[in-house]
Scaffold this active site. Structure first.
Site, PDB file in Angstrom:
ATOM      1  N   ASN A   7       0.868  -1.181   0.000  1.00 47.80           N
ATOM      2  CA  ASN A   7       0.000   0.000   0.000  1.00 47.80           C
ATOM      3  C   ASN A   7       0.905   1.231   0.000  1.00 47.80           C
ATOM      4  OD1 ASN A   7      -1.753   2.070   0.529  1.00 47.80           O
ATOM      5  ND2 ASN A   7      -2.629   1.174   2.381  1.00 47.80           N
ATOM      6  N   LYS A  14       3.374   0.836   3.059  1.00 50.61           N
ATOM      7  CA  LYS A  14       2.954  -0.126   4.082  1.00 50.61           C
ATOM      8  C   LYS A  14       2.894  -1.499   3.440  1.00 50.61           C
ATOM      9  CE  LYS A  14      -0.390   2.802   6.277  1.00 50.61           C
ATOM     10  NZ  LYS A  14      -1.781   2.977   6.440  1.00 50.61           N
ATOM     11  N   ARG A  99      -2.792  -2.108  -3.295  1.00 54.94           N
ATOM     12  CA  ARG A  99      -3.944  -1.232  -3.119  1.00 54.94           C
ATOM     13  C   ARG A  99      -3.835  -0.132  -4.162  1.00 54.94           C
ATOM     14  NH1 ARG A  99      -4.824   3.593   0.997  1.00 54.94           N
ATOM     15  NH2 ARG A  99      -6.983   4.011   0.473  1.00 54.94           N
ATOM     16  N   HIS A 189     -12.566   4.091   0.024  1.00 52.23           N
ATOM     17  CA  HIS A 189     -12.637   3.193   1.198  1.00 52.23           C
ATOM     18  C   HIS A 189     -13.400   1.909   0.885  1.00 52.23           C
ATOM     19  CE1 HIS A 189     -12.291   6.677   4.377  1.00 52.23           C
ATOM     20  NE2 HIS A 189     -11.102   6.169   4.095  1.00 52.23           N
ATOM     21  N   HIS A 217     -16.840   4.327   8.127  1.00 51.71           N
ATOM     22  CA  HIS A 217     -15.387   4.251   8.312  1.00 51.71           C
ATOM     23  C   HIS A 217     -14.936   5.618   8.807  1.00 51.71           C
ATOM     24  CE1 HIS A 217     -11.212   2.940   7.044  1.00 51.71           C
ATOM     25  NE2 HIS A 217     -11.078   4.228   7.319  1.00 51.71           N
ATOM     26  N   LEU A 218     -14.544   5.692  10.078  1.00 51.19           N
ATOM     27  CA  LEU A 218     -14.148   6.967  10.673  1.00 51.19           C
ATOM     28  C   LEU A 218     -12.670   6.906  11.050  1.00 51.19           C
ATOM     29  CD1 LEU A 218     -17.259   7.405  13.041  1.00 51.19           C
ATOM     30  CD2 LEU A 218     -17.021   8.138  10.659  1.00 51.19           C
ATOM     31  N   GLY A 219     -11.824   7.429  10.181  1.00 54.36           N
ATOM     32  CA  GLY A 219     -10.388   7.486  10.465  1.00 54.36           C
ATOM     33  C   GLY A 219      -9.944   8.915  10.233  1.00 54.36           C
ATOM     34  N   GLY A 221      -9.470   9.962   7.135  1.00 57.24           N
ATOM     35  CA  GLY A 221     -10.519  10.107   6.131  1.00 57.24           C
ATOM     36  C   GLY A 221     -11.755   9.398   6.649  1.00 57.24           C
ATOM     37  N   ARG A 250     -10.393  17.438   6.018  1.00 53.72           N
ATOM     38  CA  ARG A 250     -11.263  17.729   4.867  1.00 53.72           C
ATOM     39  C   ARG A 250     -12.620  18.236   5.351  1.00 53.72           C
ATOM     40  NH1 ARG A 250     -10.019  12.129   2.769  1.00 53.72           N
ATOM     41  NH2 ARG A 250      -8.109  12.350   1.569  1.00 53.72           N
ATOM     42  N   GLY A 341      -9.950   4.185  12.694  1.00 53.18           N
ATOM     43  CA  GLY A 341      -9.318   4.513  13.980  1.00 53.18           C
ATOM     44  C   GLY A 341     -10.283   5.083  15.010  1.00 53.18           C
ATOM     45  N   ILE A 342     -11.162   5.985  14.586  1.00 53.33           N
ATOM     46  CA  ILE A 342     -12.115   6.591  15.527  1.00 53.33           C
ATOM     47  C   ILE A 342     -13.251   5.608  15.819  1.00 53.33           C
ATOM     48  CG2 ILE A 342     -13.721   8.509  15.882  1.00 53.33           C
ATOM     49  CD1 ILE A 342     -11.975  10.150  13.888  1.00 53.33           C
ATOM     50  N   GLU A 344     -13.317   2.452  15.682  1.00 51.90           N
ATOM     51  CA  GLU A 344     -12.904   1.258  16.416  1.00 51.90           C
ATOM     52  C   GLU A 344     -12.519   1.556  17.859  1.00 51.90           C
ATOM     53  OE1 GLU A 344      -9.694  -0.572  14.161  1.00 51.90           O
ATOM     54  OE2 GLU A 344     -10.866  -0.324  12.328  1.00 51.90           O
ATOM     55  N   GLU A 396      -8.273  -4.185   5.478  1.00 52.95           N
ATOM     56  CA  GLU A 396      -8.239  -4.115   4.014  1.00 52.95           C
ATOM     57  C   GLU A 396      -7.191  -5.075   3.442  1.00 52.95           C
ATOM     58  OE1 GLU A 396      -8.746   0.468   3.135  1.00 52.95           O
ATOM     59  OE2 GLU A 396      -8.114   0.045   5.168  1.00 52.95           O
TER      60      GLU A 396
HETATM   61  P1  ADP Z   1      -6.276   6.592   8.514  1.00 51.51           P
HETATM   62  O1  ADP Z   1      -7.587   7.056   7.963  1.00 51.51           O
HETATM   63  O2  ADP Z   1      -5.128   7.480   8.184  1.00 51.51           O
HETATM   64  O3  ADP Z   1      -6.013   5.105   8.284  1.00 51.51           O
HETATM   65  P2  ADP Z   1      -6.941   5.801  11.225  1.00 51.51           P
HETATM   66  O4  ADP Z   1      -8.022   4.874  10.752  1.00 51.51           O
HETATM   67  O5  ADP Z   1      -5.769   5.222  11.912  1.00 51.51           O
HETATM   68  O6  ADP Z   1      -6.426   6.759  10.084  1.00 51.51           O
HETATM   69  O7  ADP Z   1      -7.649   6.859  12.211  1.00 51.51           O
HETATM   70  C1  ADP Z   1      -6.956   7.920  12.753  1.00 51.51           C
HETATM   71  C2  ADP Z   1      -7.904   8.679  13.667  1.00 51.51           C
HETATM   72  O8  ADP Z   1      -8.354   7.803  14.714  1.00 51.51           O
HETATM   73  C3  ADP Z   1      -7.253   9.868  14.330  1.00 51.51           C
HETATM   74  O9  ADP Z   1      -8.146  10.969  14.341  1.00 51.51           O
HETATM   75  C4  ADP Z   1      -7.031   9.363  15.755  1.00 51.51           C
HETATM   76  O10 ADP Z   1      -7.016  10.383  16.712  1.00 51.51           O
HETATM   77  C5  ADP Z   1      -8.272   8.505  15.924  1.00 51.51           C
HETATM   78  N1  ADP Z   1      -8.135   7.624  17.078  1.00 51.51           N
HETATM   79  C6  ADP Z   1      -7.284   6.587  17.247  1.00 51.51           C
HETATM   80  N2  ADP Z   1      -7.450   6.070  18.492  1.00 51.51           N
HETATM   81  C7  ADP Z   1      -8.404   6.806  19.118  1.00 51.51           C
HETATM   82  C8  ADP Z   1      -9.013   6.792  20.416  1.00 51.51           C
HETATM   83  N3  ADP Z   1      -8.657   5.901  21.331  1.00 51.51           N
HETATM   84  N4  ADP Z   1      -9.956   7.712  20.676  1.00 51.51           N
HETATM   85  C9  ADP Z   1     -10.316   8.632  19.746  1.00 51.51           C
HETATM   86  N5  ADP Z   1      -9.794   8.699  18.526  1.00 51.51           N
HETATM   87  C10 ADP Z   1      -8.846   7.802  18.202  1.00 51.51           C
END
Ligand code: ADP
Length: 415
Positions: A7, A14, A99, A189, A217-219, A221, A250, A341-342, A344, A396
């Site tokens: 990726n 990665k 990817r 995504h 999907h809350l990361g 992006g 964004r 990330g958010i 999960e 993924e």
């Molecule tokens: P990407 O989209 O780059 O793959 P990720 O899926 O790793 O990113 O998500 C990153 C986001 O997840 C960041 O905003 C980070 O602060 C948030 N995040 C990770 N762990 C936590 C947590 N324990 N509580 C709140 N937000 C979190």
């Protein structure tokens, strides 16, 4: 079969090595043999590699480009230091899965990479100028380093959304602009949304066409996806990843007239405005502090920062709005699936998103919600909840490895 999953981002590579085959796909028993990342490609690169069950190996090295990074990864994989079971020489890597962010209208499924496919991905560079060039660098590097004996497969972020109906993908602009320039919604995504829908149906023992869910999907992006009968029928990212939910940097949805107004008022060029909407907006722009959700939540908890709180409120409201919209779009859904990330890791954000969804029959189980984080998977709603919610960590790479294996072995791809 050992598949190297690659990726490539603009300055990172990665990877994972996943052992998979027809049987392990059916039994859901594929093995992750190694993973890692090379960051800051092009300068003094940071290298983090780890083999299954062993502590990570960290290093620094000047790696001038993606080819050098992929070369470094391959050399580590077959080294004494890595000691990956079943991988001691290049020939032990049987396929490479890449990817690829944008497949345009042309690539509707994962595909074997030959010169024509490379040219097709190049044609999509116009649509994804920030992403596809990096993906292509990874493909070229792997083709050079492995030679033609190791098959390469492209897995597209857009492919899962390729069956969206016209009602979901067309913008309300003159139709000939779609015909002439392919201006339409593509969505991104896709591999993540596809994975969580797959994991949900495995968990519940459902057939694919019995899956009606809304995946969020809350990361960094963020995107939402309406999945009906196991197929993406709508998603919140559009022509580019800018549309839809509020994200780390964004803006998500805005009135397009703001662009001209900004250029008049701030004397900004179009590309400066594009940069503002993609890199300086969202959680970062609203809070004035950071686009990182964890840091924003800490800012509110420690300092009661008003604008950090406001950014989080707007973020949650926008997620809720899309869930409501898709619920109506789909004529109802079984569950909301949280990932990224958010999604999960943050019980707080999930609680706030779900707080307004009791009108759809969603009853959050506060205790279960609090306990699910750090890779945990499961329901966060009460058994009596009409609309369920689940936390499902995304993966993924697993789907990329499996698709590569299917393409190389001539197995059918899941429709
Ligand atoms: P990407 O989209 O780059 O793959 P990720 O899926 O790793 O990113 O998500 C990153 C986001 O997840 C960041 O905003 C980070 O602060 C948030 N995040 C990770 N762990 C936590 C947590 N324990 N509580 C709140 N937000 C979190």
């Amino acid at each position: 079969m050992n598949v190297l999953v690659v990726n490539c981002g603009s300055s990172s590579v990665k990877f994972q090595v996943i052992a998979t085959d027809k049987e392990s796909i059916a039994k859901d028993s594929d093995r992750r043999l190694a993973r890692g990342i090379v960051e800051r490609v092009g300068s003094l690169s940071l290298i983090t590699f780890s083999a299954e069950g062993r502590p990570p190996h960290k290093d620094e090295a000047p790696l001038k480009d993606h080819r050098a990074a992929v070369d470094r990864i391959i050399r580590w994989l077959v080294s004494e230091q890595a000691r990956i079971p079943g991988v001691s020489r290049l020939a032990d890597i049987h396929a490479v899965g890449h990817r690829v962010v944008h497949g345009g209208e042309r690539f509707k499924a994962s595909t074997f990479i030959d010169a024509k496919v490379v040219a097709g991905i190049e044609d999509c560079v116009e649509l994804a100028p920030l992403h596809n060039p990096a993906n292509l660098k990874g493909i070229r590097a792997a083709r050079e380093l492995f030679g033609s004996g190791v098959p390469q497969v492209a897995v597209f972020d857009t492919a899962f959304h390729s069956a969206m109906p016209e009602t979901a993908y067309l913008y309300g602009i003159p139709y000939q602009l779609y015909r002439r320039h392919k201006i339409r919604r593509y969505g991104f995504h896709g591999t993540s949304h596809r994975y969580v829908a797959y994991r949900y149906r495995r968990m519940l023992g459902l057939a694919k066409d019995k899956v009606d869910v809304i995946s969020v999907h809350l990361g960094n992006g963020c995107s939402a996806c309406a999945i009906k009968k196991g197929v993406s029928v709508n998603t919140s990212m559009g022509f580019t990843p800018l549309e839809g939910l509020l994200m780390g940097t964004r803006s998500g949805d805005i009135d397009a007239s703001i662009v001209e107004y900004l250029s008049l008022k701030e004397g900004m060029s179009l590309s400066e405005i594009d940069g503002l909407l993609n890199k300086q907006s969202g959680l970062l722009g609203l809070s004035g502090l950071t686009g990182d959700m964890r840091d924003l939540l800490a800012e509110v908890a420690d300092n009661r920062d008003r604008r950090a709180g406001l950014a989080i409120d707007i973020f949650c409201a926008r997620v809720r709005r899309y869930i409501g919209a898709y619920f109506a779009d789909m004529g109802g859904a079984q569950a909301v699936l949280f990932t990224g990330g958010i999604g999960e890791n943050s019980p707080e954000i999930r609680r706030r998103v779900c707080a307004g969804l009791d009108c759809l029959g969603l009853k959050l189980d506060a205790r279960r919600n609090e306990t699910l984080k750090d890779g945990g998977l499961g329901a966060i709603t009460k058994p009596s909840s009409a609309l369920k919610a689940y936390v499902i960590p995304t993966d993924e790479e697993l789907l990329i490895a499996r698709d590569a294996c299917r393409v190389v072995s001539g197995l059918p791809l899941p429709g």
